[in-house]
Every structure is written in structure tokens, then in C-alpha cells.
Write an enzyme that holds these catalytic residues in place. Structure first.
Site, short mmCIF file in Angstrom:
data_model
loop_
_atom_site.label_atom_id
_atom_site.label_comp_id
_atom_site.label_asym_id
_atom_site.label_seq_id
_atom_site.Cartn_x
_atom_site.Cartn_y
_atom_site.Cartn_z
N GLU A 98 9.70 5.86 -37.22
CA GLU A 98 10.01 6.05 -35.80
C GLU A 98 9.55 4.85 -34.95
O GLU A 98 10.24 4.43 -34.03
CB GLU A 98 9.35 7.33 -35.27
N THR B 34 18.10 5.19 -27.09
CA THR B 34 16.72 5.53 -26.74
C THR B 34 16.06 4.40 -25.95
O THR B 34 15.36 4.65 -24.96
CB THR B 34 15.91 5.85 -28.00
#
Length: 316
Positions: free
Chosen positions: A135, A189
Site C-alpha cells: 500500500e 488516490t
């Protein structure tokens, strides 16, 4: 160094809804029926201690640049694997950039697959750490997708250094459904994080803190109505991101007018998520949200009604 107990395994990791309104970067949950699959094999043709991505769609096959590859390598390092090579196939069930934890699902399925093939030596928090490595390289060092993807249910991230995760158990005798409406629109994102305010007024900090606390209480009590109210009440993140998703404000309004207990942006978006306590009501709410995306945002969208996934990433 553990020996492989299987020659191949197949795993599944669910989609996730991060933030849940006021829980930015510290609250998330897993949703049932959507997610990614990984097939992992002991492969004598792969150099010992390494991993080869043999099958994947639209993504890099370089394991150092792929969510599943990064998490798999991190898990192999934790286990001290030096004498076995592995090959991995990733089957995406989640669209990229949807706000449903696509990268986390890939990472979670891969980390669990490596752990399972070597006899399940690592605990779930260790697997979350492996997934966090992935991540961090893709969307930032936050666990509100990867923790619920691996652990299932609702998860509160109390601290990152050291990692301290608190699973929140929604009562088994209570019903909770998520209405997920995904428009044909990409909300990267990085772009959505760049829109966030660098400073917030004290009054908004107090308000959001109280809503996040109410959200946690609602989960533990199984109070879907209060959960919806808290989820809808973010005054910090949602107001800056919603205008970047065409029609999002109208979609939220349509959901609430149709009877949803609450509605917000799932993760960084563009998926909208509403909560309700009955599947039939959820389908009707989803139709109204789809209509609003089309009418106001001029975006086609797809609605689905899903339950909470209480298991998380698992061997299938």
C-alpha cells in the site's frame, strides 16, 4: 525456514470501504461478494526465494511494481523463504481506482496465499504489515483498506508505529447492507489525497471526532441508523472530494431521500456507499443513486447491494 505444505493454493480477498466518512485513514470494513483471487504455486523454474507473476490483466508483471508481488515478497521475507521459488496468478474482480480497495485486495490475497502455502506461520497483524509495504508504494502508508481486507469486518487503526489494530465486531443478530454505486469515472488516490485541506478549524476537528466515536459505538451496538448518521457527517474530507466526482452530492441526496441511513464516498472514490438494514430497500436506493449519477453527473454507474464480510482474506 518453513517447508511448503501445499504445492499450490488459491485465495480470495474482499473489497473494502475505507474512511466510512469521519474515519479518514483509521476506519474501514470489508464487503462480501466482491474481491480478487490469487493462485500461487511452488515453481521449480523460478529462482529460489523469488516470485514470478505468471498471469495478470492490465497490470505490471514486475513483482516489485505490483501490489500482489510486493506483498508476496514481503511475506516471503517475514517467513525467511530462501530455497523455494513461487509463481503467482492474479485474477482481478475489482476495477482499478474504484474506491473499493482494489490494490489492498490484491495485496491481501497474495500475502495470505504465501502464508498458507508455508503452513500459516504468520498471524493476521503480520500479514497486514506485509500488505502495508504494498500500500505504501501504491497509495500511501494507511491500513484502512488492507487491515479489513485481511481481517474482515470493521477495523479501527489505533496506531501505526507500532501497528495497533482493533477489530470491531458488528453483532451477528443485526443486519447491515452496503449499497455500492460505482460510476464510469476514475478518481486516482493521489489526486484525491492532493485535494485534502492542510489545516482544519478546531470546530470541525471536534465534530469529526464525535462522529467517528459515534460510528464505532454504532458498529459495536449494531445500530445501523446511528452508523448511517455518523457515516454521512464528515465535515473535513468529503466536502473537498465530493465536488471532484460529478454528481456525488446529488447521489448522496438521492440516497438519503430514498431512505438510506447514510451515504458517503467509499475510500478516495468515485464509488458512493450507502447503508441500510434490508437488501430490498438497498436495491431501490441503488436505483435512485444510479439515476442521480446519470442525471446530474452525466455518468453511467452500476449498483450492487452487499453484506459485511466478517472473514477477510482466506484460502478457497
Amino acid at each position: 525456514e518453513p517447508e511448503p505444505v501445499f504445492t499450490s493454493v488459491k485465495t480470495f480477498a474482499p473489497a473494502t470501504v475505507a474512511n466510512l466518512g469521519p474515519g479518514f485513514d483509521f476506519l474501514g470494513c470489508a464487503v462480501d461478494g466482491l474481491g480478487d483471487h490469487v493462485t500461487l504455486r511452488v515453481d521449480p523454474s523460478v529462482r529460489a526465494g523469488e516470485i514470478l507473476i505468471s498471469e495478470i490483466t492490465k497490470l505490471s508483471t514486475n513483482p516489485l511494481r505490483n501490489c500482489a508481488g510486493i506483498a508476496a515478497i514481503a511475506t516471503m521475507k517475514m517467513l525467511g523463504i530462501r530455497s523455494v521459488g513461487l509463481s503467482l496468478d492474479l485474477h482481478k474482480g475489482l476495477p482499478l481506482g474504484s474506491g473499493l480497495g482494489s490494490s489492498a485486495a490484491s495485496a491481501a490475497a497474495a500475502a495470505v496465499a504465501v502464508n498458507e502455502i508455508f503452513g500459516r506461520k504468520l498471524g493476521r497483524e503480520e500479514l497486514v504489515l506485509a500488505g502495508l509495504e504494498s500500500e505504501a508504494k501504491v497509495s500511501g502508508y494507511h491500513a484502512d483498506n488492507i487491515a479489513p481486507a485481511i481481517m474482515g469486518g470493521f477495523v479501527l487503526i489505533r496506531n501505526y508505529e507500532p501497528l495497533d489494530l482493533k477489530p470491531l465486531r458488528f453483532p451477528a443478530d443485526k443486519d447491515l447492507f452496503f449499497v455500492l454505486v460505482s460510476p464510469e469515472f476514475e478518481a486516482p488516490t493521489k489526486k484525491m489525497r492532493a485535494a485534502l485541506p492542510t489545516e482544519i478549524p478546531m470546530v470541525h476537528h471536534v465534530w469529526n471526532s464525535s462522529q467517528a466515536a459515534a460510528l464505532v459505538a454504532a458498529v459495536l451496538e449494531g445500530d445501523a441508523v446511528m452508523l448511517g448518521k455518523a457515516l454521512s457527517s464528515d465535515k473535513v474530507v468529503e466536502p473537498t472530494r465530493a465536488p471532484l466526482i460529478p454528481g456525488m452530492e446529488a447521489v448522496k441526496k438521492a440516497a438519503l431521500e430514498a431512505g438510506a441511513f447514510g451515504c458517503t464516498i467509499s475510500g478516495a472514490g468515485p464509488t458512493a456507499v450507502a447503508v441500510i438494514d434490508a437488501a430490498e430497500k438497498g436495491e431501490m436506493i441503488g436505483e435512485k443513486m444510479v439515476e442521480a449519477f446519470l442525471k446530474v453527473g452525466h455518468l453511467k454507474s452500476v449498483a450492487s447491494v452487499k453484506k459485511l464480510d466478517k472473514i477477510g482474506a482466506r484460502l478457497v
